[in-house]
Enzyme design. Structure first.
Site, PDB file in Angstrom:
ATOM      1  CD  GLU A  53     -37.153  54.646  20.988  1.00  0.00           C
ATOM      2  OE1 GLU A  53     -36.707  54.897  22.119  1.00  0.00           O
ATOM      3  OE2 GLU A  53     -37.639  53.544  20.671  1.00  0.00           O
TER       4      GLU A  53
ATOM      5  CD1 TRP B 223     -38.190  55.748  26.872  1.00  0.00           C
ATOM      6  CD2 TRP B 223     -39.741  54.147  26.957  1.00  0.00           C
ATOM      7  NE1 TRP B 223     -37.863  54.912  27.918  1.00  0.00           N
ATOM      8  CE2 TRP B 223     -38.800  53.918  27.993  1.00  0.00           C
ATOM      9  CE3 TRP B 223     -40.804  53.256  26.808  1.00  0.00           C
ATOM     10  CZ2 TRP B 223     -38.907  52.835  28.870  1.00  0.00           C
ATOM     11  CZ3 TRP B 223     -40.908  52.186  27.691  1.00  0.00           C
ATOM     12  CH2 TRP B 223     -39.964  51.988  28.705  1.00  0.00           C
TER      13      TRP B 223
ATOM     14  CD1 TRP C 199     -30.220  46.291  45.276  1.00  0.00           C
ATOM     15  CD2 TRP C 199     -29.384  45.570  43.336  1.00  0.00           C
ATOM     16  NE1 TRP C 199     -31.177  46.506  44.313  1.00  0.00           N
ATOM     17  CE2 TRP C 199     -30.693  46.074  43.114  1.00  0.00           C
ATOM     18  CE3 TRP C 199     -28.665  45.059  42.257  1.00  0.00           C
ATOM     19  CZ2 TRP C 199     -31.288  46.083  41.854  1.00  0.00           C
ATOM     20  CZ3 TRP C 199     -29.256  45.061  41.004  1.00  0.00           C
ATOM     21  CH2 TRP C 199     -30.550  45.560  40.806  1.00  0.00           C
TER      22      TRP C 199
ATOM     23  CG  ASN D 156     -30.852  53.151  22.028  1.00  0.00           C
ATOM     24  OD1 ASN D 156     -31.537  53.470  22.977  1.00  0.00           O
ATOM     25  ND2 ASN D 156     -31.098  52.058  21.311  1.00  0.00           N
TER      26      ASN D 156
ATOM     27  CD1 TRP E 284     -32.486  49.473  40.491  1.00  0.00           C
ATOM     28  CD2 TRP E 284     -32.471  51.611  39.868  1.00  0.00           C
ATOM     29  NE1 TRP E 284     -33.522  50.101  41.147  1.00  0.00           N
ATOM     30  CE2 TRP E 284     -33.533  51.422  40.786  1.00  0.00           C
ATOM     31  CE3 TRP E 284     -32.268  52.881  39.335  1.00  0.00           C
ATOM     32  CZ2 TRP E 284     -34.381  52.451  41.173  1.00  0.00           C
ATOM     33  CZ3 TRP E 284     -33.106  53.912  39.729  1.00  0.00           C
ATOM     34  CH2 TRP E 284     -34.148  53.697  40.629  1.00  0.00           C
TER      35      TRP E 284
ATOM     36  CD1 TRP F 290     -29.855  54.597  34.477  1.00  0.00           C
ATOM     37  CD2 TRP F 290     -29.029  52.580  34.969  1.00  0.00           C
ATOM     38  NE1 TRP F 290     -28.536  54.574  34.087  1.00  0.00           N
ATOM     39  CE2 TRP F 290     -28.008  53.358  34.382  1.00  0.00           C
ATOM     40  CE3 TRP F 290     -28.737  51.274  35.359  1.00  0.00           C
ATOM     41  CZ2 TRP F 290     -26.718  52.861  34.176  1.00  0.00           C
ATOM     42  CZ3 TRP F 290     -27.454  50.783  35.158  1.00  0.00           C
ATOM     43  CH2 TRP F 290     -26.465  51.561  34.575  1.00  0.00           C
TER      44      TRP F 290
END
Length: 484
Positions: free
Chosen positions: A279, A282, A310, A345, A363, A386
């Site tokens: 993580e 990431w 959208w 999370n 988003w 996102w």
């Protein structure tokens, strides 16, 4: 030996609000010259004004940093305004000929810093920049062909194989100050909310000492079951280090080393340590991606997703932000975010999927809301996560992976404890019904004193129908790609 009569150097703090493991601070102290620590509140200088929750955190972190510097003899100077202008005023006033700083790697901040460094160099002032925020400087972990990684796992493997931890350094015991300099007072900056003060239930303590305490607490207990806790929102579920990392109150290498040591000492399983280190990797992946592809703050990493149809759903978006969608796990997450400045999370993924795929809201609107309300709002992480949910990012979850909010709640909050905490209207509902109250018999609702549509909203949409609508919209991507 310190030389109080020598010309001073400037130590420009930004998002490196700590004394230990601070390469810019160490380099400034090693000169033996007087040090001027300064923080400049340049709201637009980093490219995007900070959100309200970030400003709350910044207030506490600066106070903690100022106290630590005062103990070492060099008070923190506070200035508000255009960064280069304030630096030039300080240079003119003090005769400083060197500026030490830890670099920022977001695109606009990176460009701004380079422009400042070049401009000051032309005037005889040296700028020395360091990497104080990442495990590896962006651009140093590249594929075999010399390009940036676009897939996470190969990046992680390369990062952990190539990057080397810098030696641990403690805070300097003493710094030679420059006296007589005027500073703003942090109270005058009004960084904390007042009318209303929505931060009253924030359970955070900003600052370097708190970051160290959070790391010790995590490696002493929560790390043991990290992979489970990060998926079950009724539990603590994580390290609570993300805002400390964002504001540079702790170095990421110190976190990685502490986690690895916990595993080596058998205080936590190696698999849990590896999961957590992934993580952190990431986080690095997101920062390296943004540095290499600066357009992703506004445009999809996968260009075909810029054609996605959208919807403009003001009412739905408002219900989402207020935790009034009628889907309990979604509403619990959004209320936790508003109340604490943080969200678990697993729930971040659920609420993101709901906004992007159930409501078909862009988003970027969700990213902007998180930017304003998260104490750990980080541009690279926020944008990348996102885009991951939306299917448009690098190594993203495919768009057709659409979370069912009811099933997610039943699976990861089986007893309903998380929902009951943040959606007290449903506190008396049995676990069987708490994630789908609209399916509960009337007598069960009556006993729990729940009047749907009055005490708690009915669902603002039917998930099954919304899923079909989302998959139909996805076809626009395929058509766009074919047309190209």
């Amino acid at each position: 030996m310190p030389n109080a009569d020598a010309s001073p150097v400037i130590l420009w703090f930004r998002r490196d609000l700590r004394l230990a493991d601070n390469p810019a601070l160490n380099a400034a102290a090693e000169t033996g010259r007087p040090v001027i620590p300064v923080f400049i509140l340049d709201e637009a200088g980093d490219g995007r004004p900070w959100g309200a929750a970030s400003l709350w955190w910044l207030d506490g972190s600066l106070r903690a940093l100022a106290a630590s510097l005062k103990d070492r003899g060099a008070p923190l100077l506070l200035k508000r305004g255009h960064a280069e202008s304030e630096l030039r005023r300080l240079i003119a006033e003090t005769g400083a000929d060197t500026v030490f700083m830890n670099r920022l790697f977001e695109p606009e901040a990176w460009t701004r810093d380079a422009d400042i460094a070049h401009g000051l160099k032309d005037d005889g002032v040296e700028c020395r920049g360091f990497n104080g925020s990442l495990m590896a400087k962006p651009g140093s972990v590249l594929t075999g062909s010399g390009g940036p990684y676009k897939v996470f796992t190969p990046f992680k493997n390369a990062l952990l194989a190539k990057a080397e931890a810098p030696p641990h350094t403690t805070a300097p015991r003493e710094l030679t100050p420059v006296k007589g300099l005027d500073s703003d007072h942090i109270d005058d900056w009004n960084l904390k909310p007042t009318k209303p003060d929505w931060s009253t239930r924030f359970d955070w303590t900003p600052g370097e000492a708190a970051a160290t305490e959070a790391l010790h607490a995590f490696t002493g207990d929560a790390l043991k079951t990290y992979s489970i806790g990060r998926d079950h929102p009724a539990e603590v579920g994580g390290s609570r280090l993300s805002p400390h990392l964002h504001w540079g109150e702790i170095h990421p290498w110190r976190v990685v080393e502490a986690v690895q040591k916990a595993a080596a000492d058998r205080r936590a399983p190696q698999a849990e340590a590896d999961k957590f280190v992934a993580e952190i990797a990431w986080r690095e992946f997101s920062a390296h991606l943004l540095h290499a592809f600066p357009q992703i703050t506004e445009r999809s990493f996968r260009p075909e997703y810029d054609a996605f149809p959208w919807r403009s759903d003001t009412k739905g978006f408002k219900a989402w932000t207020r935790g009034q969608t009628g889907y309990p796990i979604v509403d619990a997450g959004m209320r936790q975010l508003w109340t604490t400045g943080w969200m678990h999370n697993r729930v971040r993924m659920i609420v993101g999927s709901f906004l992007v795929k159930d409501l078909l809201v862009d988003w970027r609107k969700g990213e902007a809301w998180f930017w304003d309300t998260l104490v750990d709002a980080d541009l690279a992480n926020n944008v990348q996560n996102w885009q991951w949910v939306a299917g448009s990012g690098a190594d993203a979850s495919p768009f057709f992976r659409i979370f069912n909010p009811t099933a997610q709640g039943q699976r990861f909050d089986a007893d309903g404890d998380y929902v009951r905490r943040w959606v007290p209207e449903l506190a008396a509902l049995p676990a069987k019904w708490v994630h789908a109250p609209w399916t509960a018999p009337e007598d069960v609702l009556a006993k729990a004193k729940v009047r749907l549509g009055t005490d708690y909203p009915n669902p603002i949409l039917d998930h099954s129908e919304a899923r079909d609508r989302a998959l139909e919209a996805l076809k626009a991507i395929a058509r766009s790609k074919y047309d190209d």
